[in-house]
Design a protein around this motif. Structure first.
Motif, PDB file in Angstrom:
ATOM      1  N   ASP A 130      -9.979  41.690 -22.394  1.00 30.07           N
ATOM      2  CA  ASP A 130      -9.702  40.311 -22.806  1.00 30.07           C
ATOM      3  C   ASP A 130     -10.154  39.329 -21.730  1.00 30.07           C
ATOM      4  O   ASP A 130      -9.371  38.956 -20.850  1.00 30.07           O
ATOM      5  N   PRO A 131     -11.401  38.891 -21.778  1.00 25.90           N
ATOM      6  CA  PRO A 131     -11.904  37.945 -20.778  1.00 25.90           C
ATOM      7  C   PRO A 131     -11.093  36.655 -20.693  1.00 25.90           C
ATOM      8  O   PRO A 131     -10.999  36.052 -19.622  1.00 25.90           O
ATOM      9  N   THR A 132     -10.490  36.232 -21.767  1.00 26.95           N
ATOM     10  CA  THR A 132      -9.673  35.015 -21.748  1.00 26.95           C
ATOM     11  C   THR A 132      -8.480  35.186 -20.815  1.00 26.95           C
ATOM     12  O   THR A 132      -8.176  34.307 -20.004  1.00 26.95           O
ATOM     13  N   THR A 133      -7.822  36.313 -20.900  1.00 27.58           N
ATOM     14  CA  THR A 133      -6.693  36.593 -20.001  1.00 27.58           C
ATOM     15  C   THR A 133      -7.183  36.748 -18.566  1.00 27.58           C
ATOM     16  O   THR A 133      -6.533  36.276 -17.633  1.00 27.58           O
ATOM     17  N   ALA A 134      -8.336  37.379 -18.398  1.00 27.71           N
ATOM     18  CA  ALA A 134      -8.898  37.535 -17.052  1.00 27.71           C
ATOM     19  C   ALA A 134      -9.167  36.186 -16.409  1.00 27.71           C
ATOM     20  O   ALA A 134      -8.977  36.020 -15.198  1.00 27.71           O
ATOM     21  N   ASP A 135      -9.585  35.191 -17.204  1.00 23.25           N
ATOM     22  CA  ASP A 135      -9.801  33.844 -16.664  1.00 23.25           C
ATOM     23  C   ASP A 135      -8.500  33.269 -16.106  1.00 23.25           C
ATOM     24  O   ASP A 135      -8.505  32.615 -15.056  1.00 23.25           O
ATOM     25  N   LEU A 136      -7.392  33.506 -16.789  1.00 22.09           N
ATOM     26  CA  LEU A 136      -6.093  33.047 -16.275  1.00 22.09           C
ATOM     27  C   LEU A 136      -5.766  33.742 -14.954  1.00 22.09           C
ATOM     28  O   LEU A 136      -5.256  33.122 -14.022  1.00 22.09           O
ATOM     29  N   LEU A 137      -6.046  35.044 -14.896  1.00 24.92           N
ATOM     30  CA  LEU A 137      -5.781  35.787 -13.656  1.00 24.92           C
ATOM     31  C   LEU A 137      -6.638  35.273 -12.509  1.00 24.92           C
ATOM     32  O   LEU A 137      -6.169  35.220 -11.364  1.00 24.92           O
ATOM     33  N   HIS A 138      -7.890  34.875 -12.798  1.00 16.77           N
ATOM     34  CA  HIS A 138      -8.758  34.290 -11.762  1.00 16.77           C
ATOM     35  C   HIS A 138      -8.076  33.087 -11.105  1.00 16.77           C
ATOM     36  O   HIS A 138      -8.062  32.958  -9.878  1.00 16.77           O
ATOM     37  N   GLN A 139      -7.550  32.209 -11.918  1.00 16.72           N
ATOM     38  CA  GLN A 139      -6.909  31.004 -11.402  1.00 16.72           C
ATOM     39  C   GLN A 139      -5.682  31.358 -10.559  1.00 16.72           C
ATOM     40  O   GLN A 139      -5.450  30.749  -9.510  1.00 16.72           O
ATOM     41  N   ILE A 140      -4.909  32.320 -11.006  1.00 20.09           N
ATOM     42  CA  ILE A 140      -3.711  32.723 -10.268  1.00 20.09           C
ATOM     43  C   ILE A 140      -4.098  33.358  -8.939  1.00 20.09           C
ATOM     44  O   ILE A 140      -3.511  33.044  -7.895  1.00 20.09           O
ATOM     45  N   ILE A 141      -5.097  34.233  -8.948  1.00 25.46           N
ATOM     46  CA  ILE A 141      -5.562  34.863  -7.704  1.00 25.46           C
ATOM     47  C   ILE A 141      -5.999  33.786  -6.714  1.00 25.46           C
ATOM     48  O   ILE A 141      -5.622  33.825  -5.531  1.00 25.46           O
ATOM     49  N   GLY A 142      -6.774  32.819  -7.177  1.00 27.06           N
ATOM     50  CA  GLY A 142      -7.244  31.747  -6.295  1.00 27.06           C
ATOM     51  C   GLY A 142      -6.101  30.983  -5.653  1.00 27.06           C
ATOM     52  O   GLY A 142      -6.118  30.703  -4.455  1.00 27.06           O
ATOM     53  N   GLY A 143      -5.093  30.641  -6.442  1.00 27.96           N
ATOM     54  CA  GLY A 143      -3.948  29.903  -5.911  1.00 27.96           C
ATOM     55  C   GLY A 143      -3.129  30.717  -4.923  1.00 27.96           C
ATOM     56  O   GLY A 143      -2.713  30.201  -3.875  1.00 27.96           O
ATOM     57  N   ILE A 144      -2.915  31.977  -5.226  1.00 28.29           N
ATOM     58  CA  ILE A 144      -2.107  32.823  -4.339  1.00 28.29           C
ATOM     59  C   ILE A 144      -2.851  33.104  -3.035  1.00 28.29           C
ATOM     60  O   ILE A 144      -2.263  33.043  -1.954  1.00 28.29           O
ATOM     61  N   GLU A 145      -4.136  33.406  -3.135  1.00 26.16           N
ATOM     62  CA  GLU A 145      -4.899  33.656  -1.911  1.00 26.16           C
ATOM     63  C   GLU A 145      -5.022  32.399  -1.052  1.00 26.16           C
ATOM     64  O   GLU A 145      -5.017  32.491   0.185  1.00 26.16           O
ATOM     65  N   LYS A 146      -5.092  31.235  -1.662  1.00 22.42           N
ATOM     66  CA  LYS A 146      -5.108  29.988  -0.895  1.00 22.42           C
ATOM     67  C   LYS A 146      -3.798  29.831  -0.130  1.00 22.42           C
ATOM     68  O   LYS A 146      -3.796  29.497   1.062  1.00 22.42           O
ATOM     69  N   GLN A 147      -2.670  30.071  -0.796  1.00 25.15           N
ATOM     70  CA  GLN A 147      -1.375  29.970  -0.118  1.00 25.15           C
ATOM     71  C   GLN A 147      -1.250  31.020   0.994  1.00 25.15           C
ATOM     72  O   GLN A 147      -0.693  30.731   2.051  1.00 25.15           O
ATOM     73  N   ALA A 148      -1.763  32.222   0.760  1.00 27.44           N
ATOM     74  CA  ALA A 148      -1.720  33.268   1.795  1.00 27.44           C
ATOM     75  C   ALA A 148      -2.513  32.844   3.019  1.00 27.44           C
ATOM     76  O   ALA A 148      -2.066  33.019   4.163  1.00 27.44           O
ATOM     77  N   TRP A 149      -3.688  32.281   2.801  1.00 24.89           N
ATOM     78  CA  TRP A 149      -4.513  31.805   3.915  1.00 24.89           C
ATOM     79  C   TRP A 149      -3.800  30.691   4.676  1.00 24.89           C
ATOM     80  O   TRP A 149      -3.720  30.711   5.915  1.00 24.89           O
ATOM     81  N   MET A 150      -3.265  29.717   3.926  1.00 25.57           N
ATOM     82  CA  MET A 150      -2.620  28.580   4.586  1.00 25.57           C
ATOM     83  C   MET A 150      -1.373  29.020   5.360  1.00 25.57           C
ATOM     84  O   MET A 150      -1.168  28.610   6.499  1.00 25.57           O
ATOM     85  N   LEU A 151      -0.561  29.853   4.748  1.00 22.47           N
ATOM     86  CA  LEU A 151       0.655  30.321   5.404  1.00 22.47           C
ATOM     87  C   LEU A 151       0.321  31.227   6.585  1.00 22.47           C
ATOM     88  O   LEU A 151       0.863  31.079   7.679  1.00 22.47           O
ATOM     89  N   GLY A 152      -0.601  32.154   6.379  1.00 19.79           N
ATOM     90  CA  GLY A 152      -0.980  33.079   7.450  1.00 19.79           C
ATOM     91  C   GLY A 152      -1.591  32.394   8.657  1.00 19.79           C
ATOM     92  O   GLY A 152      -1.504  32.888   9.777  1.00 19.79           O
ATOM     93  N   SER A 153      -2.197  31.230   8.450  1.00 20.56           N
ATOM     94  CA  SER A 153      -2.786  30.485   9.553  1.00 20.56           C
ATOM     95  C   SER A 153      -1.745  29.986  10.537  1.00 20.56           C
ATOM     96  O   SER A 153      -2.067  29.687  11.698  1.00 20.56           O
ATOM     97  N   GLU A 154      -0.491  29.899  10.098  1.00 21.47           N
ATOM     98  CA  GLU A 154       0.601  29.485  10.990  1.00 21.47           C
ATOM     99  C   GLU A 154       0.743  30.414  12.195  1.00 21.47           C
ATOM    100  O   GLU A 154       1.117  29.977  13.277  1.00 21.47           O
ATOM    101  N   SER A 155       0.463  31.696  12.011  1.00 24.09           N
ATOM    102  CA  SER A 155       0.693  32.652  13.100  1.00 24.09           C
ATOM    103  C   SER A 155      -0.606  33.108  13.773  1.00 24.09           C
ATOM    104  O   SER A 155      -0.566  33.950  14.666  1.00 24.09           O
ATOM    105  N   ARG A 156      -1.722  32.540  13.350  1.00 24.85           N
ATOM    106  CA  ARG A 156      -3.006  32.920  13.960  1.00 24.85           C
ATOM    107  C   ARG A 156      -3.303  32.045  15.174  1.00 24.85           C
ATOM    108  O   ARG A 156      -2.843  30.919  15.276  1.00 24.85           O
ATOM    109  N   SER A 157      -4.088  32.602  16.071  1.00 25.26           N
ATOM    110  CA  SER A 157      -4.604  31.810  17.187  1.00 25.26           C
ATOM    111  C   SER A 157      -6.044  32.225  17.417  1.00 25.26           C
ATOM    112  O   SER A 157      -6.473  33.294  17.013  1.00 25.26           O
ATOM    113  N   VAL A 158      -6.767  31.351  18.084  1.00 30.55           N
ATOM    114  CA  VAL A 158      -8.198  31.618  18.327  1.00 30.55           C
ATOM    115  C   VAL A 158      -8.375  32.158  19.710  1.00 30.55           C
ATOM    116  O   VAL A 158      -7.743  31.828  20.646  1.00 30.55           O
TER     117      VAL A 158
END
Length: 158
Positions: A130-158
């Motif tokens: 069901d490609p239609t459902t997969a499109d919904l999952l794409h959007q959810i993955i993008g949002g969750i991975e964005k939050q993971a990156w933003m949150l995880g950056s709190e504990s990172r250092s260069v």
């Protein structure tokens, strides 16, 4: 196997239904865990992290609703009852009580990446049926991975 009925439209297979149920459970768990950490957070950068956790709660709640409503649209039955969520979640339980901001950053970043991983694990099989459902999952993955990156950056250092 996927079926299409003239009177009722697309009907999810047992496998598609199971994949969506798995994702629903993880999204509900993510929402609950983010709220738990939001309430019990202490330490440096409290306010910013407190607000970001609410963003994660909102994202998880809206994503769970999207998945559950998609399940109904394809004639699958979502089960978000507390006993089902507790029994079937793949996300680890969080420690009780107050937690330091650095601990919360690590715990919730892990929860976000695990949830995104579950979505990615089922994605190709969902897309094949069901490609239609997969499109919904794409959007959810993008949002969750964005939050993971933003949150995880709190504990990172260069």
């Amino acid at each position: 196997m996927t079926t299409m009925h003239t009177a009722t439209g697309f009907r999810a297979s047992v496998r598609l239904s199971a994949h969506l149920q798995r994702i629903l459970i993880d999204l509900i768990t993510l929402q609950l865990n983010a709220k738990q950490t939001h309430w019990n957070l202490v330490g440096r950068n409290f306010r910013d992290l407190h607000l970001q956790l609410d963003e994660i709660v909102d994202l998880a709640r809206e994503s769970a609703d999207t998945v559950a409503e998609r399940m109904r649209a394809v004639h699958a039955i979502p089960d978000g009852r507390p006993t089902t969520v507790a029994a079937d979640t793949d996300l680890p339980q969080l420690p009780p009580g107050e937690q330091n901001t650095s601990t919360i950053v690590d715990l919730m970043t892990d929860q976000l990446y695990r949830t995104a991983g579950a979505l990615r694990t089922v994605h190709d099989e969902v897309d094949a049926e069901d490609p239609t459902t997969a499109d919904l999952l794409h959007q959810i993955i993008g949002g969750i991975e964005k939050q993971a990156w933003m949150l995880g950056s709190e504990s990172r250092s260069v």
